[in-house]
Design an enzyme around this catalytic site. Sequence first.
Site: not given
Length: 464
Positions: A79, A154, A178
Site C-alpha cells: 500500500k 482505505s 481499512s
Amino acid sequence: MELFERSATQISKAVKAGDVTAREVTQSVLARMDAVNPAINAVVARNDEEALQAADEVDRARDAGATLGPMAGVPVTTKENVDQTGFATTNGLQIQKDLIATTDSPVVANLRRAGAVIVGRTNTPAFSLRWFTRNSLHGHTKNPHNPAITPGGSSGGAAAATAAGIGAMGHGTDIGGSIRYPAYACGLQGIRPTLGRVAARNASAPDRHIGAQLMAVSGPHARSVADLRLTLGVMAQPDLQDPWHVPAPMKGAAYPRRAALCVHPEGLNTHPLVEQSLRRAAERLIDAGWDVTEVDSPPFRAPARLQAQLWLAEMERGAKAMFAQEADPDALHVLAEMHKITALPDLNEVLDALQARVGFLREWEMFLAQYPVLICPVSSEPPFPDLLDLDDFARCLEAQLTQVGLPLMGLPGMSVFTGFGSGEAGHTPLGAQLISARYREDIMLDAAEAIEQRSPTINVVTPA
C-alpha cells in the site's frame, strides 16, 4: 489454472519444488496487471524490472540449493502509505508524490526476506481516511466485482488488486476498518492483527501520535485463509524499529471451540442480507463442531466515539495544514463531517479517552475469555454504493460501528467471506467479522477456515 490465479501457498510450494520458476509467476501476474488494472486502477506504481530481478534471485537461490523463504516467489502488492525503498510514500497525497523512501518499512522488509516478490504499489484515499478509494493524485479505484459498489478503503487498492489476481496477497493497514472493510467489499479474507503483532515504521515521516500508535496496524488481504496464516506469520517477524512489537507466538494455548453471535451490536440496524450472512457463518461453525450462542457484545459505541476524538485531535495537531495544502475535496468533506459528529477534544478529554480505553479492553478480554470468537457484522450494510459518504456520511459511519470501535482496544479482527448477495447496487460480496483476544489470531483463523470450507470458493474475478 493460470499462475496468477494460484494462492500464495500453492506458488511457494511449486517454486520450491522447481515445478515453476518465480520469474514465470511474476511474468504471469504482470501480464494480468496489464490486462485488468486499467479497469480498476488498483495498482498506481509499478516496478516490473525490480520485480523480475527479485524473482530471478529466488530462482538462483533455488538452483543453488539454498533454503528458500516461506513466501518464495509469491507476488504481492504494498500500500502507498508504507515506506518501500525507491518509491514515494504518497498516502494518496499530491504533496507527498516526491516523498521517496530510502529504507523499507519493517513489514515490507519482512516480505522481501521471506522471498515475496513486490509487483506494485496500491491506491489509497487521501490521508487513508475513507471507506472509499479515490484521491486527486492517482484517481479512483473500482471494485472488480461490481464498479457500482466501493472497493472499500482505505486499502481499497490492495483488496481490488488481490481480488482481480494482481498478486496473491495485498498488504493493507487498518485504523478504522481499512483492512477488514475492503476485504468484505471485494469478497476476500482479510485480517487486522493485534496491536504489536506486525512491526511497522515509516522512516520517511515523524513518528505518529499516541492514538495512531495504539490503533494503526498492518495486515494482509488474500483469497484464502491459509494464505492469511502464511503471510501474517511472515509480516510478524521482529524488528527493533517498532517498540510496540511483541514477539508473541503465532499459535496459542488450547481453547474451547465456543463462539458468540451478535447480529445487532448495541442496537445496530443490521440489513437482512448481512444478518443472513452472519447466521450462515454461525451455522457453518456449528457444522464444524463449534458451540455458538447468540449474546450481546461488549461496547462498540463508546470506543468508536473516543476513536473519532483521538483521530480529530491528531489531525488538528499534525495534519491540519496538510489538509488545507492538499485541498483534496473528498478528504475535506470527510474531515468536515467528522467535526460535525464530535467536537475537537481538549487535553483532558484526550487523557480521559486513554484512561477509558483500559476499561473497555478489560471488558472485551473478559468476554473473549468466555467466548474465544465473536461473530458480528463487518458493516451493518452490504458494501456501499461507491462514494456514498459524499452524500450520506452519517449513514456510512453508523453502518461502520464495529469497524471504528474495535481498534481503540488494539484487538484483532478479520473479515471472512461467506458468499454473494444482491444489495442496493446489485451483485455484491458478503461476509462476517470475527474478533478474538489479543495475540489470538490463530483462533480467528481456525474459525475462518471452518467457515471457508463450507462457503463458496473465492476465485479471481475479471472486471467487467
